[in-house]
Design a protein around this motif. Structure first.
Motif, short mmCIF file in Angstrom:
data_model
loop_
_atom_site.label_atom_id
_atom_site.label_comp_id
_atom_site.label_asym_id
_atom_site.label_seq_id
_atom_site.Cartn_x
_atom_site.Cartn_y
_atom_site.Cartn_z
N GLU A 1 -40.43 37.32 33.09
CA GLU A 1 -38.99 37.09 33.21
C GLU A 1 -38.67 35.60 33.36
OE1 GLU A 1 -40.58 39.34 35.14
OE2 GLU A 1 -39.77 41.28 34.50
N LYS A 2 -39.51 34.89 34.09
CA LYS A 2 -39.27 33.47 34.32
C LYS A 2 -39.31 32.70 33.01
CE LYS A 2 -40.90 29.49 37.01
NZ LYS A 2 -41.90 28.99 37.98
N ASN A 3 -40.27 33.05 32.15
CA ASN A 3 -40.38 32.38 30.85
C ASN A 3 -39.15 32.63 29.98
OD1 ASN A 3 -42.83 31.37 31.58
ND2 ASN A 3 -44.04 32.85 30.42
N LEU A 4 -38.63 33.89 30.02
CA LEU A 4 -37.45 34.22 29.23
C LEU A 4 -36.27 33.35 29.64
CD1 LEU A 4 -37.25 38.13 28.95
CD2 LEU A 4 -37.53 36.49 27.11
N VAL A 5 -36.10 33.17 30.93
CA VAL A 5 -35.01 32.36 31.45
C VAL A 5 -35.14 30.93 30.95
CG1 VAL A 5 -33.95 31.42 33.54
CG2 VAL A 5 -34.66 33.83 33.47
N GLU A 6 -36.33 30.39 31.01
CA GLU A 6 -36.56 29.01 30.58
C GLU A 6 -36.37 28.85 29.08
OE1 GLU A 6 -36.85 26.57 32.61
OE2 GLU A 6 -36.95 27.84 34.39
N GLN A 7 -36.74 29.87 28.31
CA GLN A 7 -36.66 29.78 26.84
C GLN A 7 -35.24 29.60 26.33
OE1 GLN A 7 -38.73 33.34 25.71
NE2 GLN A 7 -40.75 32.49 26.19
N VAL A 8 -34.26 30.09 27.08
CA VAL A 8 -32.88 29.94 26.63
C VAL A 8 -32.14 28.82 27.38
CG1 VAL A 8 -32.71 32.34 25.89
CG2 VAL A 8 -32.00 31.72 28.21
N GLY A 9 -32.90 28.00 28.10
CA GLY A 9 -32.31 26.83 28.74
C GLY A 9 -31.99 27.00 30.21
N GLY A 10 -32.48 28.07 30.83
CA GLY A 10 -32.25 28.26 32.26
C GLY A 10 -30.91 28.87 32.58
N ALA A 11 -30.62 28.98 33.88
CA ALA A 11 -29.36 29.58 34.34
C ALA A 11 -28.25 28.52 34.37
CB ALA A 11 -29.57 30.19 35.72
N PRO A 12 -26.99 28.97 34.25
CA PRO A 12 -26.56 30.36 34.04
C PRO A 12 -26.89 30.83 32.62
CG PRO A 12 -24.68 28.89 33.93
CD PRO A 12 -25.84 28.05 34.36
N LEU A 13 -27.00 32.15 32.48
CA LEU A 13 -27.30 32.72 31.16
C LEU A 13 -26.67 34.11 31.06
CD1 LEU A 13 -29.65 34.99 31.77
CD2 LEU A 13 -31.16 33.02 31.75
N ILE A 14 -26.63 34.63 29.85
CA ILE A 14 -26.04 35.94 29.58
C ILE A 14 -27.15 36.94 29.26
CG2 ILE A 14 -24.46 37.24 28.10
CD1 ILE A 14 -23.03 35.16 29.75
N ILE A 15 -27.03 38.13 29.83
CA ILE A 15 -27.96 39.21 29.54
C ILE A 15 -27.15 40.36 28.95
CG2 ILE A 15 -29.65 40.83 30.51
CD1 ILE A 15 -29.95 38.72 32.84
N LYS A 16 -27.57 40.84 27.77
CA LYS A 16 -26.80 41.87 27.07
C LYS A 16 -27.68 43.07 26.73
CE LYS A 16 -23.76 38.68 24.52
NZ LYS A 16 -23.33 38.27 23.15
N LEU A 17 -27.14 44.26 26.95
CA LEU A 17 -27.78 45.46 26.44
C LEU A 17 -27.61 45.48 24.92
CD1 LEU A 17 -26.57 48.26 28.91
CD2 LEU A 17 -28.93 47.54 28.54
N LEU A 18 -28.66 45.84 24.21
CA LEU A 18 -28.58 45.88 22.75
C LEU A 18 -27.55 46.88 22.26
CD1 LEU A 18 -32.23 45.51 21.41
CD2 LEU A 18 -30.35 43.90 21.20
N GLU A 19 -27.31 47.94 23.03
CA GLU A 19 -26.38 48.99 22.61
C GLU A 19 -25.00 48.82 23.22
OE1 GLU A 19 -29.45 49.77 23.84
OE2 GLU A 19 -30.38 50.11 21.89
N GLY A 20 -24.74 47.74 23.95
CA GLY A 20 -23.45 47.57 24.62
C GLY A 20 -22.33 47.27 23.64
N THR A 21 -21.10 47.69 23.99
CA THR A 21 -19.91 47.39 23.18
C THR A 21 -18.75 47.05 24.09
OG1 THR A 21 -19.19 49.71 23.14
CG2 THR A 21 -20.58 48.97 21.32
#
Length: 300
Positions: free
Chosen positions: A126-146
């Motif tokens: 999880e820590k690597n994922l956060v760093e890969q997109v530039g750190g916090a704050p960040l957006i987390i989305k469900l693939l099926e969300g609308t």
């Protein structure tokens, strides 16, 4: 022309406006719930049954397929296509746009700007994922969300890691996306019909809300797109094969960034903000297609 509008609810604003626009131009329009259709598949004779009767003499269909019924809804659209009926939105383009991961990959390959996005197969990093997109704050989305559901703003690295871990624990597919601070909780919806942006609005989330969806209390105002924004919207729709699309993008310091391309965009917000007869533009697009079809038939 005889048009069929594939919609689960004839009382929805978008459905009613399409019926109204079709009838104003002298066409007949029937609203058909795709989930109540039966499909008969046989050699050289595909057919669609609705309420026990074969749907015949249909010139075109307008799919208004909700995300929750994509599988069967697109099967119905495909059946009409197999019958030689024109669909205002291609069945495969609907499938393509509904797969958020695939659509982002296609948009990226086409050279379109987008927020930095990460996806993983339930990785424990999880820590690597956060760093890969530039750190916090960040957006987390469900693939099926609308409509803004299943979208979380994580304001700290610790919060982001906790939310990602929780979603993964539930085996929920998510994407982790860079937060574009300069957008200030606003995005742009560009409505594309047949290779033209026919209307655009800027949606602003209510105070304290990072999501700009009108369903969540956001407001919409008319906006004139820059040439770069217009080109990005047109290219995004074309990349996914959508003749009718709602392209959502953010204004950023590095230019327009594509968020999502919607294959069944609602008409209410965009028509109210722009005062443009968007439903009429869709019917005109179908009329143009029928004229081209007749000319090609005469040439043959």
């Amino acid at each position: 022309m005889r048009l069929v509008i594939l919609s689960r609810n004839p009382e929805l604003y978008s459905t009613k406006r399409l019926v109204e626009a079709a009838e104003q131009r002298g066409h007949s329009a029937q609203v058909v719930d795709p989930l109540t259709c039966d499909l008969l598949i046989e050699k050289n004779l595909p057919s669609v049954y609705y309420k026990g009767q074969v749907l015949q003499g249909v010139d075109a269909v307008i799919p208004r397929i909700g995300a929750s019924v994509t599988f069967y809804g697109t099967a119905v659209v495909r059946q009409f296509e197999m019958m030689g009926v024109f669909s205002a939105t291609d069945s495969q383009a609907i499938v393509r746009s509904r797969d958020k991961l695939r659509s982002l990959q296609l948009l990226s390959a086409a050279g379109l700007g987008m927020p930095k996005t990460a996806f993983t197969n339930f990785s424990k990093q999880e820590k690597n994922l956060v760093e890969q997109v530039g750190g916090a704050p960040l957006i987390i989305k469900l693939l099926e969300g609308t409509q803004g559901l299943g979208v979380v703003l994580a304001e700290t690295k610790k919060a982001a890691q906790s939310v990602i871990e929780a979603f993964h624990g539930l085996k929920a597919r998510i994407i982790v996306q860079e937060f574009i601070k300069e957008a200030k909780g606003a995005d742009i919806r560009a409505f594309v019909v047949d290779g033209e942006v026919v209307g655009a609005m800027k949606r602003q989330g209510r105070e304290g809300e990072f999501r700009s969806n009108l369903h969540r209390g956001g407001t919409a105002t008319l906006i004139k797109l820059s040439k770069e924004e217009k080109n990005a919207a047109l290219k995004a729709a074309k990349t996914l094969g959508l003749a009718i699309a709602g392209v959502d993008l953010l204004q950023s310091d590095r230019g327009p960034l594509i968020l999502e391309v919607n294959s069944s965009p609602g008409l209410e917000g965009i028509e109210e903000a722009t005062k443009v007869d968007i439903a009429g533009k869709i019917i005109e697009y179908i009329e143009r297609n029928q004229i081209r079809k007749r000319k090609n038939t005469l040439k043959a």
